[in-house]
Design a protein around this motif. Structure first.
Motif, mmCIF file in Angstrom:
data_model
loop_
_atom_site.group_PDB
_atom_site.id
_atom_site.type_symbol
_atom_site.label_atom_id
_atom_site.label_comp_id
_atom_site.label_asym_id
_atom_site.label_seq_id
_atom_site.Cartn_x
_atom_site.Cartn_y
_atom_site.Cartn_z
ATOM 1 N N TYR B 35 1.039 -1.714 0.429
ATOM 2 C CA TYR B 35 -0.218 -0.169 -0.149
ATOM 3 C C TYR B 35 0.931 1.191 -0.573
ATOM 4 O O TYR B 35 1.783 0.666 0.433
ATOM 5 C CB TYR B 35 -1.283 0.065 0.943
ATOM 6 C CG TYR B 35 -1.902 -1.101 1.515
ATOM 7 C CD1 TYR B 35 -1.978 -2.281 2.042
ATOM 8 C CD2 TYR B 35 -3.541 -0.454 0.933
ATOM 9 C CE1 TYR B 35 -2.854 -2.827 1.702
ATOM 10 C CE2 TYR B 35 -4.725 -1.238 0.951
ATOM 11 C CZ TYR B 35 -4.680 -2.726 0.882
ATOM 12 O OH TYR B 35 -5.234 -2.947 1.406
ATOM 13 N N GLN B 37 1.121 5.310 0.985
ATOM 14 C CA GLN B 37 0.160 6.431 2.627
ATOM 15 C C GLN B 37 0.739 7.872 2.449
ATOM 16 O O GLN B 37 1.908 7.760 2.718
ATOM 17 C CB GLN B 37 -0.039 5.184 3.553
ATOM 18 C CG GLN B 37 -1.099 6.564 4.912
ATOM 19 C CD GLN B 37 -1.228 5.827 5.576
ATOM 20 O OE1 GLN B 37 0.272 5.115 6.399
ATOM 21 N NE2 GLN B 37 -2.025 6.246 6.482
ATOM 22 N N GLY B 40 -0.605 11.752 6.099
ATOM 23 C CA GLY B 40 -2.153 12.041 6.699
ATOM 24 C C GLY B 40 -3.445 11.671 5.811
ATOM 25 O O GLY B 40 -4.432 11.861 6.160
ATOM 26 N N GLU B 41 -3.050 10.673 5.197
ATOM 27 C CA GLU B 41 -3.960 10.301 4.458
ATOM 28 C C GLU B 41 -4.312 8.538 4.699
ATOM 29 O O GLU B 41 -3.504 8.141 4.846
ATOM 30 C CB GLU B 41 -4.029 10.755 3.171
ATOM 31 C CG GLU B 41 -3.639 11.988 2.581
ATOM 32 C CD GLU B 41 -3.628 12.119 0.910
ATOM 33 O OE1 GLU B 41 -3.286 13.045 0.867
ATOM 34 O OE2 GLU B 41 -3.271 11.236 0.352
ATOM 35 N N ALA B 42 -5.375 8.214 4.042
ATOM 36 C CA ALA B 42 -6.059 7.328 3.759
ATOM 37 C C ALA B 42 -4.293 5.748 2.959
ATOM 38 O O ALA B 42 -4.311 6.338 2.064
ATOM 39 C CB ALA B 42 -7.219 6.583 3.430
ATOM 40 N N PRO B 43 -4.601 4.724 3.506
ATOM 41 C CA PRO B 43 -3.128 4.013 2.748
ATOM 42 C C PRO B 43 -3.968 3.736 1.505
ATOM 43 O O PRO B 43 -4.885 3.387 1.362
ATOM 44 C CB PRO B 43 -3.162 2.768 3.330
ATOM 45 C CG PRO B 43 -3.281 3.308 4.983
ATOM 46 C CD PRO B 43 -4.534 3.530 4.731
ATOM 47 N N PHE B 45 -3.858 0.875 -2.356
ATOM 48 C CA PHE B 45 -3.962 -0.250 -2.891
ATOM 49 C C PHE B 45 -2.266 -0.047 -3.807
ATOM 50 O O PHE B 45 -3.053 0.786 -5.258
ATOM 51 C CB PHE B 45 -5.261 -1.371 -2.963
ATOM 52 C CG PHE B 45 -4.731 -2.634 -4.026
ATOM 53 C CD1 PHE B 45 -4.373 -2.604 -5.166
ATOM 54 C CD2 PHE B 45 -4.182 -3.317 -3.161
ATOM 55 C CE1 PHE B 45 -4.632 -3.727 -5.866
ATOM 56 C CE2 PHE B 45 -3.433 -4.662 -3.647
ATOM 57 C CZ PHE B 45 -3.894 -4.656 -5.295
ATOM 58 N N LEU B 87 3.535 0.857 3.019
ATOM 59 C CA LEU B 87 3.558 -0.251 3.404
ATOM 60 C C LEU B 87 3.397 -1.866 3.379
ATOM 61 O O LEU B 87 2.256 -2.270 2.181
ATOM 62 C CB LEU B 87 1.717 -0.021 4.408
ATOM 63 C CG LEU B 87 2.113 1.377 4.668
ATOM 64 C CD1 LEU B 87 0.535 1.132 5.267
ATOM 65 C CD2 LEU B 87 3.020 1.503 6.313
ATOM 66 N N PHE B 101 0.788 -5.775 9.112
ATOM 67 C CA PHE B 101 1.223 -4.500 8.781
ATOM 68 C C PHE B 101 2.765 -4.558 9.280
ATOM 69 O O PHE B 101 3.054 -4.317 10.263
ATOM 70 C CB PHE B 101 0.454 -2.969 8.734
ATOM 71 C CG PHE B 101 -0.600 -2.866 7.990
ATOM 72 C CD1 PHE B 101 -1.440 -3.835 7.952
ATOM 73 C CD2 PHE B 101 -0.535 -2.734 6.480
ATOM 74 C CE1 PHE B 101 -2.890 -4.050 7.344
ATOM 75 C CE2 PHE B 101 -1.685 -2.224 5.727
ATOM 76 C CZ PHE B 101 -2.406 -3.114 6.165
ATOM 77 N N GLY B 102 3.913 -4.221 8.223
ATOM 78 C CA GLY B 102 4.686 -3.910 8.651
ATOM 79 C C GLY B 102 5.083 -1.401 9.342
ATOM 80 O O GLY B 102 4.028 -1.062 8.879
ATOM 81 N N GLN B 103 6.014 -1.693 9.354
ATOM 82 C CA GLN B 103 6.230 -0.406 9.848
ATOM 83 C C GLN B 103 5.701 0.590 8.911
ATOM 84 O O GLN B 103 5.740 1.645 8.927
ATOM 85 C CB GLN B 103 7.129 -0.278 10.681
ATOM 86 C CG GLN B 103 8.317 0.271 9.719
ATOM 87 C CD GLN B 103 9.653 -0.305 10.882
ATOM 88 O OE1 GLN B 103 9.711 -0.570 12.328
ATOM 89 N NE2 GLN B 103 10.566 0.645 10.528
ATOM 90 N N GLY B 104 6.562 0.597 7.727
ATOM 91 C CA GLY B 104 6.063 0.772 6.215
ATOM 92 C C GLY B 104 7.440 2.030 6.500
ATOM 93 O O GLY B 104 8.851 2.050 6.786
#
Lengths: 114, 111
Positions: B35, B37, B40-43, B45, B87, B101-104
């Motif tokens: 994903y 991201q 401040g926004e949504a992830p 796909f 992510l 999820f990983g930490q990103g």
């Protein structure tokens, strides 16, 4: 337009107060999820629900509660028992096919507890 | 336990290629998602892999090796708008479609 809505985008509360975050989807998805995201971290699962009137705890459920009375709605209550509630909260939904589970996310609610 | 590792941050130059790695140790693997991201926004796909190999989608490609517990996301012809967090998430078999999820990885694209 199909999608997931969360409201409000920003929320401020005083310490010790319960607060409910809204999540609605019109994608006809069976499954819904709540995640918490802290700065510089990934998403952590709070609760999830696969069908109406049923839900399961995720990895960090303590201090939170949910309900799933309708397929479209999955509200999250952050209770006063949650020790560090300030975070970015994301709701997601999916079709829940056993072999594939792309989750679609709402825009998120940023909760600040003062 | 379940564990997913990604680098915390990366920096790359506009127009270049960058590879973001993800390693995982999970029980009941049933697919891996990437994903994007923005702050401040949504992830949103990007890609999904369940079989070994490379999946290509425009400027983005994703690779999976199940035997090694390893995936990477490849971004080509980097643009400034690609600056975001990426992510990696693993779907766990028979757990209600649960994603871990990983930490990103925070990617900064410089001019």
């Amino acid at each position: 337009d199909g999608g997931i809505t969360q409201s409000p985008k920003y929320l401020f509360r005083k310490e010790g107060q319960n607060v409910t975050l809204s999540c609605e989807q019109n994608l006809n998805h069976d499954a819904m999820y709540w995640y918490r995201q802290d700065p510089g971290q990934g998403l952590r699962l709070i609760y999830y629900s696969q069908i109406v009137n049923d839900f399961q705890k995720g990895d960090i459920a303590e201090g939170y509660s949910v309900s799933r009375e309708k397929k479209e709605s999955f509200p999250l209550t952050v209770t006063s028992a949650q020790k560090n509630p300030t975070a970015f909260y994301l709701c997601a939904s999916s079709m829940l096919l056993h072999y594939y589970n792309e989750q679609f996310f709402g825009p998120g609610t940023r909760l600040t507890v003062l | 336990g379940q564990n997913i590792d990604q680098p915390t941050e990366m920096t790359a130059t506009e127009g270049a290629i960058v590879q973001i790695n993800c390693t995982y140790q999970t029980s009941g693997f049933n697919g891996l998602f990437w994903y994007q991201q923005h702050a401040g926004e949504a992830p949103t796909f990007l890609s999904y892999n369940v079989l070994d190999g490379l999946e290509e989608k425009g400027r983005f490609s994703s690779f999976l090796s199940r035997s090694k517990g390893y995936s990477y996301l490849l971004l080509k012809e980097l643009q400034m708008k690609d600056s975001a967090s990426y992510l990696c998430a693993v779907m766990i078999y028979n757990q209600g479609g649960k994603l871990i999820f990983g930490q990103g990885t925070e990617l900064s694209v410089k001019p």
